[in-house]
Write a protein that holds these residues in place. Structure first.
Motif, PDB file in Angstrom:
ATOM      1  N   ALA A  83       0.482  -1.309   0.011  1.00 49.93           N
ATOM      2  CA  ALA A  83       0.080  -0.348  -0.021  1.00 49.93           C
ATOM      3  C   ALA A  83       0.577   1.265   0.274  1.00 49.93           C
ATOM      4  O   ALA A  83       0.493   1.861  -0.628  1.00 49.93           O
ATOM      5  CB  ALA A  83      -0.738   0.164   0.622  1.00 49.93           C
ATOM      6  N   GLN A  84       1.647   1.302   0.627  1.00 55.92           N
ATOM      7  CA  GLN A  84       2.842   2.390   1.120  1.00 55.92           C
ATOM      8  C   GLN A  84       3.414   2.916  -0.248  1.00 55.92           C
ATOM      9  O   GLN A  84       3.131   3.707  -0.929  1.00 55.92           O
ATOM     10  CB  GLN A  84       4.216   2.331   1.908  1.00 55.92           C
ATOM     11  CG  GLN A  84       5.003   3.428   2.229  1.00 55.92           C
ATOM     12  CD  GLN A  84       3.703   4.575   3.339  1.00 55.92           C
ATOM     13  OE1 GLN A  84       3.030   4.361   4.092  1.00 55.92           O
ATOM     14  NE2 GLN A  84       3.318   5.964   2.051  1.00 55.92           N
ATOM     15  N   ARG A 110      -6.015  11.896  -0.751  1.00 53.11           N
ATOM     16  CA  ARG A 110      -6.379  10.962   0.905  1.00 53.11           C
ATOM     17  C   ARG A 110      -7.236  10.413   1.020  1.00 53.11           C
ATOM     18  O   ARG A 110      -7.121   9.166   0.715  1.00 53.11           O
ATOM     19  CB  ARG A 110      -5.754  11.755   1.475  1.00 53.11           C
ATOM     20  CG  ARG A 110      -5.499  10.806   2.389  1.00 53.11           C
ATOM     21  CD  ARG A 110      -5.052  11.371   3.883  1.00 53.11           C
ATOM     22  NE  ARG A 110      -4.615  10.645   5.367  1.00 53.11           N
ATOM     23  CZ  ARG A 110      -4.018  10.510   6.112  1.00 53.11           C
ATOM     24  NH1 ARG A 110      -1.964  12.096   5.989  1.00 53.11           N
ATOM     25  NH2 ARG A 110      -3.851   9.780   7.006  1.00 53.11           N
ATOM     26  N   SER A 111      -8.734  10.580   0.977  1.00 51.54           N
ATOM     27  CA  SER A 111     -10.251  10.424   1.762  1.00 51.54           C
ATOM     28  C   SER A 111     -10.003   9.590   0.550  1.00 51.54           C
ATOM     29  O   SER A 111     -10.413   7.936   0.434  1.00 51.54           O
ATOM     30  CB  SER A 111     -10.616  10.907   1.428  1.00 51.54           C
ATOM     31  OG  SER A 111     -11.422  11.845   0.425  1.00 51.54           O
ATOM     32  N   ARG A 112     -10.157   9.409  -1.124  1.00 47.24           N
ATOM     33  CA  ARG A 112     -10.618   8.876  -1.920  1.00 47.24           C
ATOM     34  C   ARG A 112      -9.259   7.437  -2.122  1.00 47.24           C
ATOM     35  O   ARG A 112      -9.767   6.671  -2.309  1.00 47.24           O
ATOM     36  CB  ARG A 112     -10.622   9.627  -3.571  1.00 47.24           C
ATOM     37  CG  ARG A 112     -11.033   8.510  -4.765  1.00 47.24           C
ATOM     38  CD  ARG A 112     -11.614   9.236  -6.003  1.00 47.24           C
ATOM     39  NE  ARG A 112     -11.566   8.142  -6.661  1.00 47.24           N
ATOM     40  CZ  ARG A 112     -11.778   8.410  -8.056  1.00 47.24           C
ATOM     41  NH1 ARG A 112     -12.200   9.496  -8.526  1.00 47.24           N
ATOM     42  NH2 ARG A 112     -12.633   7.309  -9.005  1.00 47.24           N
ATOM     43  N   SER A 125      -2.007   3.358   9.123  1.00 45.15           N
ATOM     44  CA  SER A 125      -0.356   4.432   9.804  1.00 45.15           C
ATOM     45  C   SER A 125       0.103   3.984   8.340  1.00 45.15           C
ATOM     46  O   SER A 125       1.323   4.428   8.527  1.00 45.15           O
ATOM     47  CB  SER A 125      -0.666   2.011  10.058  1.00 45.15           C
ATOM     48  OG  SER A 125       0.075   1.487   9.131  1.00 45.15           O
ATOM     49  N   LEU A 126      -0.485   4.417   6.868  1.00 45.26           N
ATOM     50  CA  LEU A 126       0.244   4.951   5.682  1.00 45.26           C
ATOM     51  C   LEU A 126       1.003   6.473   6.043  1.00 45.26           C
ATOM     52  O   LEU A 126       0.381   7.525   6.697  1.00 45.26           O
ATOM     53  CB  LEU A 126      -0.782   5.161   4.754  1.00 45.26           C
ATOM     54  CG  LEU A 126      -1.061   3.323   4.455  1.00 45.26           C
ATOM     55  CD1 LEU A 126      -1.687   3.518   3.233  1.00 45.26           C
ATOM     56  CD2 LEU A 126       0.488   2.549   3.878  1.00 45.26           C
ATOM     57  N   ASP A 127       2.522   7.242   5.743  1.00 44.85           N
ATOM     58  CA  ASP A 127       2.492   7.895   5.397  1.00 44.85           C
ATOM     59  C   ASP A 127       2.763   8.662   4.448  1.00 44.85           C
ATOM     60  O   ASP A 127       3.031   8.478   3.430  1.00 44.85           O
ATOM     61  CB  ASP A 127       4.025   8.133   5.902  1.00 44.85           C
ATOM     62  CG  ASP A 127       5.069   8.889   6.479  1.00 44.85           C
ATOM     63  OD1 ASP A 127       4.316  10.348   5.976  1.00 44.85           O
ATOM     64  OD2 ASP A 127       6.016   9.107   5.598  1.00 44.85           O
TER      65      ASP A 127
END
Length: 199
Positions: free
Chosen positions: A115-116, A129-131, A148-150
């Motif tokens: 994911a990161q 970000r929300s999408r 937890s993603l940056d």
């Protein structure tokens, strides 16, 4: 490759296979993740599960082999492995979880890492970000991992301005809706639209 227009009015690549939706050009990170060598493990061969369900031990081995085959062939999330094994219809939940743990023990599944390193590519689709978070969740990434993603290296305000410029010909209300649907925050939208009327 075919292209389609998403809800935010942007064209994006249409990728028919779900496992390719995390592809990225971020220093080849995804390709490196996919290219991990599992050929040294005999379980990496595609199993013929119909011959392996005569005993619990054979079934467990078959599940492990199929899971290893999946990760050697494409990028997989935990949910993808589970769904593929369940679709076979011959493995118990315990055998599926055992196969998942087996593959994870070699480091071939890491949902957080996957994911990161996908974030820059997803942001390039002009998504806020929300999408992005909703998209990752729809692909089986857990909420704990998403939280937890940056995102600190992603210039969402800049991407929001790009999307606003791309849709500059729209009436103001429709432009606002486009930016909101793309997942941008009110502050990012204010910055993109300048001093214009904002509700």
């Amino acid at each position: 490759m075919r292209r389609k227009r998403d809800e935010s009015g942007c064209e994006e690549e249409y990728i028919p296979h779900a496992e390719r939706l995390f592809e990225t050009d971020d220093d080849g990170a995804i390709n490196a993740f996919k290219a991990q060598d599992v050929s040294d493990f005999p379980d990496a061969e595609e199993p013929f599960a119909k011959n392996d369900h005569n005993s619990d031990k054979k079934n467990s081995t078959s599940a492990r082999r199929y899971a290893m085959y999946l990760v050697s062939a494409t990028v997989c999330t935990e949910r993808k492995i589970i769904d593929k094994l369940r679709k076979k219809g011959i493995y118990s939940d315990l055998e599926i979880l055992d196969a998942l743990d087996y593959v994870k023990s070699f480091g071939y599944i890491n949902d957080r890492r996957l994911a990161q390193i996908s974030l820059p590519r997803l942001a390039e689709r002009l998504w806020g970000r929300s999408r992005i978070c909703l998209y990752l969740k729809s692909k089986g990434i857990s909420q704990d991992i998403i939280d937890s993603l940056d995102f600190s290296e992603i210039d969402f305000a800049g991407y929001c301005r790009r999307l606003a410029e791309k849709n500059a010909g729209k009436p103001y209300s429709k432009l606002m809706r486009t930016l909101i649907n793309a997942g941008y925050t009110r502050d990012e939208i204010r910055d993109a639209l300048g001093d214009g009327e904002y509700e």
